[in-house]
Scaffold this active site. Structure first.
Site, PDB file in Angstrom:
ATOM      1  N   GLU A  42       0.842  -1.196   0.000  1.00 53.31           N
ATOM      2  CA  GLU A  42       0.000   0.000   0.000  1.00 53.31           C
ATOM      3  C   GLU A  42       0.880   1.250   0.000  1.00 53.31           C
ATOM      4  OE1 GLU A  42      -3.615   1.775   2.790  1.00 53.31           O
ATOM      5  OE2 GLU A  42      -2.042   0.569   3.705  1.00 53.31           O
ATOM      6  N   LYS A 116      -9.942   1.035  -1.417  1.00 49.46           N
ATOM      7  CA  LYS A 116      -9.946   0.638  -0.010  1.00 49.46           C
ATOM      8  C   LYS A 116     -11.297   0.981   0.595  1.00 49.46           C
ATOM      9  CE  LYS A 116      -6.991   1.107   4.107  1.00 49.46           C
ATOM     10  NZ  LYS A 116      -5.763   1.770   4.638  1.00 49.46           N
ATOM     11  N   CYS A 150      -4.851  -3.437   3.673  1.00 45.20           N
ATOM     12  CA  CYS A 150      -4.457  -3.086   5.040  1.00 45.20           C
ATOM     13  C   CYS A 150      -5.621  -3.134   6.037  1.00 45.20           C
ATOM     14  CB  CYS A 150      -3.780  -1.712   5.020  1.00 45.20           C
ATOM     15  SG  CYS A 150      -2.735  -1.369   6.465  1.00 45.20           S
TER      16      CYS A 150
END
Length: 282
Positions: A42, A116, A150
Site C-alpha cells: 500500500e 480501499k 491493510c
C-alpha cells in the site's frame, strides 16, 4: 500458483524515472523466480511525494497527477513479463474526492481496481481519503483472487463477502508505521485465513520518507499465510521476510489443499458457519 511479495524500500527520490527503475528491479527479480503474481505494498507511490514541485513540498493532492505514468509503467511491465502485478495502491481523484485504490495489472493489459473500503482515522483526518463502495473478485487462469488493503483485513465481514464470491487467495497490500499497526494487520491476516480457509498474501512498506508527512516511519514484513491445518505449516506461514529489510518473498500456493481441507480438514470453518444464527453472504 507462485506468488511474490515485495518489501518495498521507501527512500527519497528526485524523479519518476527513479521510481520506475526501482519498481522494475523488483518485477524483474520476481520474474527470475518464475512468479505469476507480484504484490507491492500500500502507498508505494507516496515515494513520488518526495519529489519537490516548483521548489515546494508535494502533498497528497499532487499524487493523482501521476496516475497515467503509474498505469503505463505497471501495464508495460505486466505485458513484458506475462505476470499479474498488484501495484500496491495509488491515490486516485474522482468527483472531487480522493480514493486509496489497489490495482491489478494483468498480462493482457487490463487494469482492475479495488478502492480501499475501510479508511483509517489518519487517512480521513490528514489526507481526506474517502472509502470505496464496491467489492470485487477476479477469476484468473491460476485462481480466483481479491484485493483487500491493510485496514480492510481487520473487518471479518468484508472477507466473508469475497470468500462467498469465490476468492481463494486474498492479496493484502499494507502500510504501517509501527509494531502495533503491523501486528494488527498481521494477526488479522491469520484470523481471516483460518476463518475462511483461504490463502492471504500480505506485504508492507519499509524504509522512510523524511520529507513526507505520515510516511516518515514504516514497519513492514511480507508473509504468505495459510489456514492452520495438517497439509500446511503448523504456524500457518509458507514464507515470510525479514522485518524491515529490502527484499522479496516467494512461495507456491496449492489450491487443491484448500479444497481438501474445506471438505475434510481437522476443522471445516467455512462449512460449519451457523447461518441459522447469523446471516450468510450470498
Amino acid at each position: 500458483m507462485r506468488v511474490c511479495a515485495v518489501q518495498y524500500h521507501l527512500h527519497t527520490i528526485t524523479s519518476f524515472e527513479q521510481f520506475a527503475e526501482q519498481v522494475t528491479h523488483y518485477v524483474k527479480t520476481a520474474q527470475e523466480f518464475d512468479a505469476q503474481f507480484v504484490l507491492f505494498p500500500e502507498f508505494i507511490t507516496t515515494q513520488l511525494l518526495s519529489i519537490p514541485i516548483n521548489g515546494k513540498q508535494a502533498t497528497i493532492h499532487d499524487l493523482p497527477a501521476y496516475k497515467e505514468q503509474y498505469y503505463e509503467l505497471f501495464t508495460t511491465l505486466a505485458k513484458q513479463t506475462n505476470m499479474y502485478l498488484i501495484g500496491g495502491t495509488h491515490v486516485i481523484a474522482q468527483n472531487n474526492k480522493l480514493y486509496n485504490v489497489a490495482h491489478l495489472f494483468t498480462p493482457d493489459g487490463t487494469i482492475h481496481t479495488q478502492a480501499k473500503l475501510h479508511i483509517t482515522p489518519t487517512e480521513v483526518n490528514e489526507w481526506g481519503i474517502s472509502p470505496g463502495e464496491d467489492v470485487h473478485v477476479w477469476e484468473t487462469e491460476q485462481g480466483t483472487i481479491a484485493l483487500l488493503t491493510c485496514y480492510d483485513i481487520e473487518f471479518p465481514e468484508i472477507v466473508r463477502i469475497v470468500r462467498a464470491k469465490g476468492a481463494d487467495v486474498i492479496f493484502c497490500p499494507s502500510c504501517t508505521d509501527d509494531r502495533h499497526g503491523f501486528y494488527r494487520v498481521r494477526y488479522c491476516c491469520h484470523a481471516r485465513a483460518v476463518e475462511n480457509q483461504v490463502y492471504v498474501v500480505t506485504t508492507g512498506t519499509v524504509g522512510s520518507l523524511p520529507t513526507v508527512d505520515f510516511m516518515r516511519a514504516n514497519f513492514g514484513q511480507a508473509a504468505i499465510i495459510t489456514p492452520n491445518d495438517i497439509p500446511f505449516p503448523p504456524r500457518g506461514i509458507l514464507a515470510e521476510g525479514e522485518i524491515n529489510d529490502d527484499m522479496v518473498v516467494v512461495a507456491d500456493l496449492n489450491l487443491s489443499l484448500l479444497y481438501n481441507v474445506r471438505e475434510k480438514g481437522s476443522v471445516t470453518t467455512w462449512r460449519d458457519r451457523r447461518i441459522d444464527l447469523y446471516p450468510d453472504w450470498k
